[in-house]
Design an enzyme around this catalytic site. Structure first.
Site, PDB file in Angstrom:
ATOM      1  N   ARG A   1       0.855  -1.188   0.000  1.00 57.42           N
ATOM      2  CA  ARG A   1       0.000   0.000   0.000  1.00 57.42           C
ATOM      3  C   ARG A   1       0.882   1.225   0.000  1.00 57.42           C
ATOM      4  NH1 ARG A   1      -3.632  -2.311  -1.257  1.00 57.42           N
ATOM      5  NH2 ARG A   1      -5.705  -2.488  -0.387  1.00 57.42           N
TER       6      ARG A   1
ATOM      7  N   HIS B   1      -0.872   0.579  -9.531  1.00 58.00           N
ATOM      8  CA  HIS B   1      -1.637  -0.276  -8.609  1.00 58.00           C
ATOM      9  C   HIS B   1      -2.394  -1.384  -9.368  1.00 58.00           C
ATOM     10  CE1 HIS B   1      -3.644  -0.311  -4.397  1.00 58.00           C
ATOM     11  NE2 HIS B   1      -3.525  -1.536  -4.888  1.00 58.00           N
TER      12      HIS B   1
ATOM     13  N   GLU C   1      -1.995   8.104  -4.116  1.00 57.39           N
ATOM     14  CA  GLU C   1      -2.293   7.717  -5.494  1.00 57.39           C
ATOM     15  C   GLU C   1      -3.742   8.084  -5.842  1.00 57.39           C
ATOM     16  OE1 GLU C   1      -1.336   3.503  -4.791  1.00 57.39           O
ATOM     17  OE2 GLU C   1      -3.441   3.039  -5.159  1.00 57.39           O
TER      18      GLU C   1
HETATM   19  C1  GLV Z   1      -5.240  -4.403  -3.775  1.00 60.92           C
HETATM   20  O1  GLV Z   1      -4.460  -3.558  -3.515  1.00 60.92           O
HETATM   21  C2  GLV Z   1      -5.905  -5.207  -2.803  1.00 60.92           C
HETATM   22  O2  GLV Z   1      -5.779  -4.941  -1.586  1.00 60.92           O
HETATM   23  O3  GLV Z   1      -6.613  -6.139  -3.193  1.00 60.92           O
END
Ligand code: GLV
Length: 337
Positions: A240, A287, A269
Protein backbone atom coordinates in the site's frame (compact mmCIF):
# COMPACT_ATOMS: atom_id res chain seq x y z
CA UNK A 1 -39.17 -0.40 -7.06
CA UNK A 2 -39.43 -4.04 -6.01
CA UNK A 3 -39.19 -5.25 -2.45
CA UNK A 4 -35.97 -7.12 -3.16
CA UNK A 5 -32.97 -5.98 -1.08
CA UNK A 6 -30.85 -3.40 -2.88
CA UNK A 7 -27.19 -3.64 -3.78
CA UNK A 8 -25.07 -0.74 -4.98
CA UNK A 9 -21.94 -1.56 -7.01
CA UNK A 10 -19.62 1.44 -6.96
CA UNK A 11 -17.76 0.79 -10.22
CA UNK A 12 -17.99 -1.08 -13.52
CA UNK A 13 -16.84 -4.69 -13.04
CA UNK A 14 -17.83 -7.84 -14.93
CA UNK A 15 -21.55 -7.69 -15.80
CA UNK A 16 -21.82 -11.46 -16.34
CA UNK A 17 -20.65 -12.05 -12.77
CA UNK A 18 -22.66 -9.28 -11.11
CA UNK A 19 -25.74 -10.63 -12.93
CA UNK A 20 -25.59 -13.47 -10.40
CA UNK A 21 -27.25 -11.05 -7.96
CA UNK A 22 -30.23 -10.21 -10.16
CA UNK A 23 -32.50 -13.04 -9.05
CA UNK A 24 -32.48 -11.90 -5.42
CA UNK A 25 -31.52 -8.22 -5.43
CA UNK A 26 -32.27 -4.95 -7.09
CA UNK A 27 -28.81 -4.00 -8.32
CA UNK A 28 -27.52 -0.56 -9.26
CA UNK A 29 -24.08 -0.50 -10.92
CA UNK A 30 -22.20 2.72 -11.50
CA UNK A 31 -21.43 2.89 -15.22
CA UNK A 32 -18.16 4.79 -14.74
CA UNK A 33 -15.22 4.99 -12.34
CA UNK A 34 -16.05 8.03 -10.20
CA UNK A 35 -14.25 9.30 -7.14
CA UNK A 36 -17.21 10.01 -4.86
CA UNK A 37 -16.97 12.54 -2.06
CA UNK A 38 -18.01 11.41 1.44
CA UNK A 39 -21.31 13.28 1.00
CA UNK A 40 -21.97 11.59 -2.36
CA UNK A 41 -21.17 8.20 -0.88
CA UNK A 42 -23.58 8.88 1.98
CA UNK A 43 -26.32 9.53 -0.57
CA UNK A 44 -25.41 6.43 -2.60
CA UNK A 45 -25.52 4.20 0.49
CA UNK A 46 -28.64 5.70 2.04
CA UNK A 47 -31.19 3.30 0.56
CA UNK A 48 -29.02 0.23 0.04
CA UNK A 49 -28.99 -3.08 1.89
CA UNK A 50 -25.51 -3.96 0.63
CA UNK A 51 -22.71 -2.29 -1.29
CA UNK A 52 -19.86 -3.65 -3.35
CA UNK A 53 -17.12 -1.04 -3.18
CA UNK A 54 -13.45 -0.61 -4.06
CA UNK A 55 -10.39 0.97 -2.50
CA UNK A 56 -11.23 4.46 -3.66
CA UNK A 57 -14.40 4.42 -1.56
CA UNK A 58 -13.62 5.28 2.03
CA UNK A 59 -16.52 3.99 4.11
CA UNK A 60 -16.69 5.22 7.70
CA UNK A 61 -19.01 6.88 10.17
CA UNK A 62 -19.82 9.84 7.89
CA UNK A 63 -20.66 7.71 4.86
CA UNK A 64 -22.91 5.30 6.78
CA UNK A 65 -24.59 7.87 9.03
CA UNK A 66 -27.86 7.82 7.06
CA UNK A 67 -27.58 4.26 5.72
CA UNK A 68 -30.19 2.74 7.98
CA UNK A 69 -30.77 -0.33 5.76
CA UNK A 70 -27.12 -1.10 5.08
CA UNK A 71 -26.07 -4.53 6.36
CA UNK A 72 -23.01 -5.48 4.31
CA UNK A 73 -20.12 -3.71 2.62
CA UNK A 74 -18.26 -6.10 0.30
CA UNK A 75 -14.82 -4.72 -0.58
CA UNK A 76 -13.33 -5.53 -3.97
CA UNK A 77 -9.81 -5.92 -2.59
CA UNK A 78 -7.94 -7.94 -0.03
CA UNK A 79 -6.64 -4.85 1.81
CA UNK A 80 -9.38 -2.92 3.57
CA UNK A 81 -7.72 0.20 4.87
CA UNK A 82 -10.49 2.10 3.03
CA UNK A 83 -13.04 0.71 5.51
CA UNK A 84 -13.42 1.98 9.04
CA UNK A 85 -14.11 -1.46 10.43
CA UNK A 86 -14.73 -0.16 13.94
CA UNK A 87 -17.41 2.25 12.68
CA UNK A 88 -19.05 -0.44 10.54
CA UNK A 89 -19.00 -2.96 13.38
CA UNK A 90 -20.43 -0.41 15.83
CA UNK A 91 -23.27 0.19 13.37
CA UNK A 92 -23.90 -3.56 13.02
CA UNK A 93 -22.75 -3.57 9.38
CA UNK A 94 -20.74 -6.55 8.17
CA UNK A 95 -17.73 -6.14 5.87
CA UNK A 96 -15.96 -8.59 3.59
CA UNK A 97 -12.82 -8.57 1.44
CA UNK A 98 -11.44 -10.66 -1.41
CA UNK A 99 -8.82 -12.63 0.49
CA UNK A 100 -6.88 -15.43 -1.17
CA UNK A 101 -8.31 -15.42 -4.71
CA UNK A 102 -5.62 -12.95 -5.82
CA UNK A 103 -2.59 -14.38 -3.99
CA UNK A 104 -0.93 -16.09 -6.93
CA UNK A 105 -1.61 -13.23 -9.37
CA UNK A 106 -0.15 -10.66 -6.98
CA UNK A 107 2.86 -12.92 -6.35
CA UNK A 108 3.44 -13.23 -10.12
CA UNK A 109 3.28 -9.48 -10.51
CA UNK A 110 5.64 -8.93 -7.58
CA UNK A 111 8.22 -10.98 -9.46
CA UNK A 112 7.52 -9.06 -12.66
CA UNK A 113 8.37 -5.85 -10.79
CA UNK A 114 11.35 -7.34 -8.96
CA UNK A 115 12.92 -8.72 -12.14
CA UNK A 116 11.96 -5.61 -14.10
CA UNK A 117 13.76 -3.38 -11.61
CA UNK A 118 16.76 -5.72 -11.35
CA UNK A 119 17.21 -5.80 -15.14
CA UNK A 120 16.15 -2.18 -15.77
CA UNK A 121 13.32 -3.13 -18.12
CA UNK A 122 11.38 0.13 -17.75
CA UNK A 123 14.32 2.45 -18.33
CA UNK A 124 15.61 0.38 -21.28
CA UNK A 125 12.21 0.46 -22.91
CA UNK A 126 11.90 4.22 -22.49
CA UNK A 127 15.35 4.61 -24.06
CA UNK A 128 14.45 2.39 -27.01
CA UNK A 129 11.14 4.15 -27.63
CA UNK A 130 12.90 7.50 -27.49
CA UNK A 131 14.92 6.40 -30.55
CA UNK A 132 18.19 6.24 -28.62
CA UNK A 133 19.17 2.74 -29.82
CA UNK A 134 21.69 3.65 -32.48
CA UNK A 135 24.18 0.90 -31.69
CA UNK A 136 24.46 -2.04 -29.33
CA UNK A 137 27.06 -1.69 -26.59
CA UNK A 138 28.22 -4.80 -24.75
CA UNK A 139 28.48 -3.09 -21.38
CA UNK A 140 25.36 -0.96 -21.54
CA UNK A 141 22.16 -1.68 -19.60
CA UNK A 142 23.85 -3.98 -17.14
CA UNK A 143 21.49 -5.09 -14.40
CA UNK A 144 21.53 -7.31 -11.37
CA UNK A 145 21.14 -11.09 -11.28
CA UNK A 146 18.86 -12.51 -8.64
CA UNK A 147 20.35 -16.01 -8.39
CA UNK A 148 22.14 -16.60 -5.13
CA UNK A 149 20.96 -13.34 -3.64
CA UNK A 150 18.84 -12.79 -0.53
CA UNK A 151 15.17 -11.99 -0.87
CA UNK A 152 13.61 -10.30 2.17
CA UNK A 153 9.86 -10.21 2.67
CA UNK A 154 8.22 -7.81 5.12
CA UNK A 155 4.71 -9.09 5.89
CA UNK A 156 4.34 -12.84 5.52
CA UNK A 157 0.68 -13.54 4.93
CA UNK A 158 -0.52 -15.73 2.08
CA UNK A 159 0.74 -13.35 -0.62
CA UNK A 160 4.17 -13.14 1.01
CA UNK A 161 4.26 -16.93 1.14
CA UNK A 162 3.34 -17.18 -2.57
CA UNK A 163 6.17 -14.73 -3.37
CA UNK A 164 8.57 -16.81 -1.27
CA UNK A 165 7.66 -20.10 -2.97
CA UNK A 166 8.58 -18.65 -6.37
CA UNK A 167 12.05 -17.73 -5.07
CA UNK A 168 13.11 -21.39 -5.12
CA UNK A 169 13.08 -21.28 -8.93
CA UNK A 170 15.46 -18.35 -8.82
CA UNK A 171 17.89 -19.97 -6.38
CA UNK A 172 17.51 -17.31 -3.69
CA UNK A 173 17.69 -17.42 0.11
CA UNK A 174 14.54 -16.02 1.66
CA UNK A 175 14.29 -14.24 5.00
CA UNK A 176 11.19 -12.58 6.36
CA UNK A 177 9.82 -10.45 9.14
CA UNK A 178 6.24 -10.46 10.34
CA UNK A 179 4.32 -9.61 13.51
CA UNK A 180 4.85 -13.26 14.45
CA UNK A 181 6.82 -16.14 12.97
CA UNK A 182 5.02 -18.65 10.75
CA UNK A 183 4.44 -22.20 11.99
CA UNK A 184 7.57 -24.29 11.39
CA UNK A 185 5.84 -26.48 8.78
CA UNK A 186 5.00 -23.44 6.62
CA UNK A 187 8.51 -22.04 7.07
CA UNK A 188 9.89 -25.35 5.81
CA UNK A 189 7.46 -25.52 2.90
CA UNK A 190 8.25 -21.93 1.81
CA UNK A 191 11.95 -22.37 2.63
CA UNK A 192 12.06 -19.13 4.63
CA UNK A 193 13.81 -17.98 7.81
CA UNK A 194 12.38 -15.51 10.36
CA UNK A 195 14.60 -12.55 11.26
CA UNK A 196 14.03 -9.29 13.10
CA UNK A 197 13.22 -6.20 11.08
CA UNK A 198 16.63 -4.67 11.33
CA UNK A 199 18.35 -7.87 10.12
CA UNK A 200 15.84 -8.01 7.27
CA UNK A 201 16.75 -4.47 6.24
CA UNK A 202 20.50 -5.06 6.52
CA UNK A 203 20.66 -8.42 4.72
CA UNK A 204 18.09 -8.18 1.91
CA UNK A 205 19.33 -7.73 -1.65
CA UNK A 206 15.70 -7.48 -2.71
CA UNK A 207 13.16 -6.33 -0.14
CA UNK A 208 9.49 -6.98 -0.94
CA UNK A 209 6.75 -5.28 1.09
CA UNK A 210 3.47 -7.18 1.41
CA UNK A 211 2.06 -5.94 4.69
CA UNK A 212 -1.32 -4.29 5.28
CA UNK A 213 -1.55 -0.55 5.86
CA UNK A 214 -2.46 0.04 9.49
CA UNK A 215 -1.72 3.08 11.65
CA UNK A 216 1.29 1.15 13.06
CA UNK A 217 2.64 0.35 9.58
CA UNK A 218 2.49 3.90 8.22
CA UNK A 219 6.02 4.73 7.04
CA UNK A 220 7.28 1.32 8.17
CA UNK A 221 9.93 2.06 5.53
CA UNK A 222 11.11 5.64 6.05
CA UNK A 223 14.48 7.35 6.11
CA UNK A 224 15.83 5.42 9.16
CA UNK A 225 14.90 2.05 7.64
CA UNK A 226 16.21 2.95 4.15
CA UNK A 227 19.50 3.97 5.75
CA UNK A 228 19.95 0.42 7.07
CA UNK A 229 19.56 -1.17 3.63
CA UNK A 230 22.42 -2.14 1.32
CA UNK A 231 23.31 0.47 -1.28
CA UNK A 232 22.95 -2.29 -3.88
CA UNK A 233 19.48 -3.32 -2.73
CA UNK A 234 16.18 -3.12 -4.62
CA UNK A 235 12.92 -2.24 -2.83
CA UNK A 236 9.60 -3.58 -4.15
CA UNK A 237 6.29 -2.24 -2.78
CA UNK A 238 3.14 -4.10 -3.78
CA UNK A 239 1.44 -3.49 -0.43
CA UNK A 240 0.00 0.00 0.00
CA UNK A 241 1.00 3.55 -0.48
CA UNK A 242 1.80 5.04 2.91
CA UNK A 243 3.86 2.05 4.06
CA UNK A 244 6.85 3.67 2.36
CA UNK A 245 7.75 7.32 2.91
CA UNK A 246 7.87 8.13 -0.82
CA UNK A 247 9.76 11.41 -0.38
CA UNK A 248 12.43 9.69 1.73
CA UNK A 249 12.67 6.87 -0.83
CA UNK A 250 13.11 9.28 -3.74
CA UNK A 251 15.82 11.08 -1.79
CA UNK A 252 17.74 7.87 -1.04
CA UNK A 253 17.44 6.66 -4.65
CA UNK A 254 18.65 10.00 -6.00
CA UNK A 255 21.69 9.91 -3.67
CA UNK A 256 22.63 6.35 -4.65
CA UNK A 257 21.73 4.99 -1.20
CA UNK A 258 19.70 2.22 -2.85
CA UNK A 259 20.13 0.69 -6.31
CA UNK A 260 16.51 0.71 -7.47
CA UNK A 261 12.86 0.44 -6.51
CA UNK A 262 9.75 -1.00 -8.10
CA UNK A 263 6.49 0.49 -6.89
CA UNK A 264 2.90 -0.46 -7.62
CA UNK A 265 1.40 1.68 -4.85
CA UNK A 266 1.93 5.28 -3.75
CA UNK A 267 1.09 7.73 -1.02
CA UNK A 268 -1.82 9.81 -2.33
CA UNK A 269 -2.29 7.72 -5.49
CA UNK A 270 -3.26 8.23 -8.27
CA UNK A 271 -0.80 11.07 -7.72
CA UNK A 272 2.83 9.98 -7.68
CA UNK A 273 5.53 11.95 -5.89
CA UNK A 274 7.21 14.07 -8.61
CA UNK A 275 10.67 13.17 -7.33
CA UNK A 276 9.94 9.49 -8.04
CA UNK A 277 8.71 10.31 -11.55
CA UNK A 278 12.00 12.06 -12.23
CA UNK A 279 14.16 9.02 -11.40
CA UNK A 280 15.25 6.41 -13.93
CA UNK A 281 16.01 3.70 -11.36
CA UNK A 282 12.37 3.32 -10.29
CA UNK A 283 9.92 1.06 -12.07
CA UNK A 284 6.40 2.43 -11.59
CA UNK A 285 2.99 0.88 -12.18
CA UNK A 286 -0.54 2.08 -11.43
CA UNK A 287 -1.64 -0.28 -8.61
CA UNK A 288 -2.24 -3.30 -10.85
CA UNK A 289 -0.70 -6.20 -8.94
CA UNK A 290 -4.03 -8.04 -8.82
CA UNK A 291 -5.08 -6.96 -12.31
CA UNK A 292 -5.03 -10.26 -14.18
CA UNK A 293 -8.22 -11.36 -15.94
CA UNK A 294 -8.52 -14.36 -13.65
CA UNK A 295 -7.87 -12.52 -10.40
CA UNK A 296 -10.16 -9.58 -11.05
CA UNK A 297 -12.96 -11.91 -12.13
CA UNK A 298 -12.41 -14.09 -9.06
CA UNK A 299 -12.43 -11.01 -6.80
CA UNK A 300 -15.74 -9.90 -8.29
CA UNK A 301 -17.20 -13.39 -7.93
CA UNK A 302 -16.11 -13.52 -4.29
CA UNK A 303 -17.71 -10.15 -3.51
CA UNK A 304 -20.93 -11.35 -5.16
CA UNK A 305 -20.72 -14.62 -3.25
CA UNK A 306 -20.38 -12.72 0.04
CA UNK A 307 -23.51 -10.68 -0.73
CA UNK A 308 -25.50 -13.76 -1.78
CA UNK A 309 -24.39 -15.77 1.23
CA UNK A 310 -24.96 -12.96 3.72
CA UNK A 311 -28.60 -12.72 2.60
CA UNK A 312 -29.04 -16.50 2.66
CA UNK A 313 -28.53 -17.42 -0.99
CA UNK A 314 -26.05 -19.35 -3.13
CA UNK A 315 -23.64 -22.15 -2.31
CA UNK A 316 -22.47 -20.52 0.95
CA UNK A 317 -25.91 -19.41 2.16
CA UNK A 318 -25.58 -18.03 5.70
CA UNK A 319 -21.78 -18.46 5.63
CA UNK A 320 -20.30 -15.56 3.66
CA UNK A 321 -16.74 -16.72 2.91
CA UNK A 322 -14.56 -13.72 3.80
CA UNK A 323 -16.24 -11.67 6.51
CA UNK A 324 -13.89 -9.28 8.31
CA UNK A 325 -16.01 -8.62 11.39
CA UNK A 326 -17.67 -11.96 12.21
CA UNK A 327 -19.11 -10.63 15.47
CA UNK A 328 -21.63 -8.69 13.38
CA UNK A 329 -22.54 -11.87 11.56
CA UNK A 330 -23.07 -13.73 14.82
CA UNK A 331 -25.30 -10.92 16.10
CA UNK A 332 -27.29 -10.92 12.83
CA UNK A 333 -27.76 -14.71 12.88
CA UNK A 334 -27.90 -15.74 16.56
CA UNK A 335 -27.66 -19.47 17.16
CA UNK A 336 -31.15 -20.72 18.00
CA UNK A 337 -31.38 -21.71 21.66
C1 GLV B 1 -5.24 -4.40 -3.78
O1 GLV B 1 -4.46 -3.56 -3.51
C2 GLV B 1 -5.90 -5.21 -2.80
O2 GLV B 1 -5.78 -4.94 -1.59
O3 GLV B 1 -6.61 -6.14 -3.19
Amino acid sequence: MTDKPRVWVSRPTFPDIVAGLDEHFEVTCEPEEIKFSPAELAVKLMDQDAAIVGLKEHIGAVEIAGAKRLRLVANLSVGYDNLDLAALTAAGIAASNTADVLNESVADYTWALLLGAARRVGAAERWLRAGEWKATKFTQWLGMDVRGRTLGILGMGRIGQAVARRAAGFGMQVIYHNRSALPAAIERECNVRYVDKSQLLRESDFLVLVLPLTPQNRHAIGAPELAQMKQTAVLVNVARGGIVDDAALADVLARGGLAAAALDVFEGEPNVHPALLALDNVLLSPHIASASHDARRAMTALAVDNVLAFFGHGPHAGRPPTILNPTVLAAANPTPS
